[in-house]
Design a protein around this motif. Structure first.
Motif, short mmCIF file in Angstrom:
data_model
loop_
_atom_site.label_atom_id
_atom_site.label_comp_id
_atom_site.label_asym_id
_atom_site.label_seq_id
_atom_site.Cartn_x
_atom_site.Cartn_y
_atom_site.Cartn_z
N GLY A 118 0.72 -1.00 0.32
CA GLY A 118 0.06 0.25 0.17
C GLY A 118 0.85 1.58 0.44
O GLY A 118 0.82 2.03 -0.07
N GLN A 134 -4.88 8.84 -1.77
CA GLN A 134 -5.35 8.01 -1.33
C GLN A 134 -7.17 7.26 -1.16
O GLN A 134 -7.81 6.48 -2.21
N VAL A 183 -7.37 -6.94 3.35
CA VAL A 183 -7.43 -7.47 2.16
C VAL A 183 -7.40 -8.59 1.80
O VAL A 183 -7.82 -8.98 0.66
N THR A 187 -5.96 -3.09 -5.65
CA THR A 187 -5.64 -1.89 -5.51
C THR A 187 -6.20 -1.00 -4.92
O THR A 187 -6.24 -0.61 -4.00
N LEU A 204 -5.75 -1.86 -1.09
CA LEU A 204 -4.48 -1.14 0.03
C LEU A 204 -4.80 0.49 -0.34
O LEU A 204 -4.12 0.99 0.80
N ALA A 205 -5.15 0.89 -0.99
CA ALA A 205 -5.59 2.35 -1.23
C ALA A 205 -6.30 2.06 0.84
O ALA A 205 -6.41 3.30 1.24
N LEU A 230 -4.44 2.98 3.48
CA LEU A 230 -3.63 3.99 3.71
C LEU A 230 -4.46 4.93 4.32
O LEU A 230 -3.88 6.61 5.04
#
Length: 548
Positions: free
Chosen positions: A40, A142, A349, A491, A494-495, A498
């Protein structure tokens, strides 16, 4: 200035002896925490995912072995994403390694000169304001990535563009058609991988191709042979990219009816065909020995692939995944019993990845090379011809100062979590320098001591430096042997980690405690937050320290 008081020394035990019963379990917990964060943070920094994973591995195996704070775990840190992102945008990815290498040298020299304790004298108001400001920037950038949109060029631009991303996220969903979903997911993964290969090749060409075709240099027979081999390899890779792009064009033309109405099939196909043409132009420029034309064609091809990805992806589905991930992370602390030992970000995740795989969701996915070694980018002296050396050094100094302050403050916090051997600040600073020198040579992300991983290590029962070392070994084994699983991770998930991290860095409760030291401390903290959003980190650090 203020210092954190160390925890009372009830007992002092060595942190060098391996304790299998405790260190093994702790290393696994830290590995599970580190894996999603390494990826991330790499995405947030605007670099390939492999760069974050390499830094996590070096931080565990190398720095863990020689660290002055043995229970502290080092790796890529959210607090450095803003510096790295700006450096990559300004200088290019091929220059990042040189900046990190220089920062590592500065840290190593500072540690050897015994300057480690000086970093503890930085005002808490500046540190808290800097971290809160970085949290705002991480959240703002993000948030867009979480809905599969592109982040803007500055913090203010990202904040102002959030409503646009919200509009994209709440668009009415497509009619659920598993056949269409499956086709678009396959295309998204294939196009994303081709784009990664194109960008990777372009970076290597930018470093080495000018040296192969330098008209003012005389080459020996041996050098000419090496240059010819390199050129043949570059052309072969460019042709392989062309083969994959042609396959994408054929799929689009043969299966246009698989795409929903909101996807402009003609635009998508035209973008793919243009990418093929630019790929052919790059091959021709290789043969003619024109480095500038090669890079221009490769860049144009990558931009067309971005356009194709934009046509195929679904912002609202990515947003659902991101919001679900944030909800899981936020609610996981209420899970009873031993399940709470499993890190919430990892659960988020895994759930998002399973959902994306089962439902064939058409969103962006993580792109990593088949071999970790392909993610290594050795620094090249060629960049000095295009970059201002003074500006590079300025960025390296900023990186060294921020990374050192974050590391040593984290070490102080770790000392308060246990009653064993205290931190040797100079040794820890030198160890971080060694780690960043290695990361710079490998073209990876810079590292710091990270409080999230370090606290997880202590809470999981880590008793020696071997828990940190083993976590790096587990990262290496996983990436080398199970890297294909990483390509199934959306993706957006992971964002989302963040985004949640950015919110946590905005520690308003902690900032309010500064009032005990006077209103001026609160004012310094707020000024630091505002300036970090509207200016740059170097200005913030200098002004913040000046105000303090």
């Amino acid at each position: 200035m203020y210092r954190f008081a160390p925890a009372p020394r009830k007992e002092v035990k060595s942190l060098n002896s391996f304790d299998p019963k405790h260190d093994l379990l702790a290393s696994i917990v830290v590995f599970l925490v580190a894996l999603p964060l390494c990826m991330g943070i790499a995405i947030a920094s605007g670099v390939p995912v492999a760069a974050g994973l390499i830094t996590g591995i070096v931080g565990g195996i190398v720095v863990g072995t020689i660290a002055g704070c043995p229970l502290q775990v080092s790796g890529p840190a959210a607090g450095l994403t803003v510096i790295v992102y700006e450096a990559v945008q300004h200088f290019g990815l091929e220059t990042l390694g040189i900046i990190v290498l220089a920062a590592g040298v500065l840290q190593l020299v500072a540690g050897l000169l015994g300057l480690g304790r000086w970093f503890r004298a930085v005002s808490p108001a500046v540190i808290k304001g800097m971290l809160a400001g970085i949290g705002v920037l991480i959240f703002a950038s993000q948030f867009h990535v979480m809905v599969d949109a592109e982040p803007q060029g500055s913090g203010i631009a990202n904040l102002l563009a959030i409503p646009q991303s919200i509009v994209k996220a709440i668009e009415l969903p497509d009619e659920v058609d598993q056949s269409s979903y499956r086709f678009r997911k396959q295309l998204l993964q294939q196009v994303g991988e081709v784009r990664r290969q194109q960008i990777n090749l372009g970076e290597r060409v930018g470093q080495y191709f000018p040296r192969i075709h330098d008209p003012d240099k005389e080459y020996s027979t041996w050098q000419r042979a090496i240059n010819a081999i390199s050129l043949i390899k570059f052309i072969a890779e460019q042709k392989q990219i062309g083969v994959q792009l042609t396959e994408v064009v054929n799929k689009l033309e043969a299966s246009a009816d698989e795409l929903p109405d909101h996807v402009n099939t003609e635009t998508a196909t035209a973008a793919a065909k243009t990418a093929v043409q630019q790929n052919d132009a790059a091959i021709a420029a290789f043969v003619e020995g024109e480095p500038a034309q090669v890079l221009a064609a490769q860049t144009a091809s990558a931009k067309k692939l971005d356009q194709l990805l934009a046509e195929l992806k679904n912002h609202h589905i990515a947003a659902y995944l991101g919001l679900a991930a944030i909800a899981i992370i936020a609610l996981w602390r209420f899970v009873p019993g031993r399940l709470r030992a499993i890190p919430g970000p990892l659960v988020a995740v895994v759930v998002a990845t399973i959902a994306a795989a089962v439902l064939n969701l058409p969103v962006l996915y993580v792109q990593v090379p088949d071999r970790l070694w392909d993610g290594v980018h050795f620094p090249s002296s060629v960049v000095f011809t295009d970059a201002n050396v003074f500006t590079l050094l300025q960025t390296a100094i900023l990186l060294a100062v921020v990374a050192s302050a974050e590391t040593l403050l984290c070490a102080t916090a770790v000392d308060q979590m246990h009653t064993r051997q205290r931190t040797n600040y100079n040794r820890e600073l030198a160890a971080q320098g060694v780690g960043n020198i290695i990361c710079g040579v490998l073209g990876a992300l810079p590292m710091t001591g990270v409080i999230v991983r370090s606290s997880a290590n202590v809470q999981a029962g880590g008793k020696s430096r071997w828990s940190a070392v083993l976590h790096g070994i587990w990262l290496l084994i996983f990436v080398v042997s199970l890297g294909f699983l990483l390509r199934q991770i959306p993706t957006a998930a992971l964002a989302a980690i963040l985004v949640f991290t950015g919110i946590k860095l905005m520690d308003f409760k902690g900032a309010s405690k500064l009032a005990a030291y006077g209103k001026s401390e609160v004012a310094i903290c707020l000024a630091t937050v505002i300036m970090i959003v509207v200016t740059d980190l170097l200005t913030v650090v200098l002004v913040g320290i000046g105000l303090a």
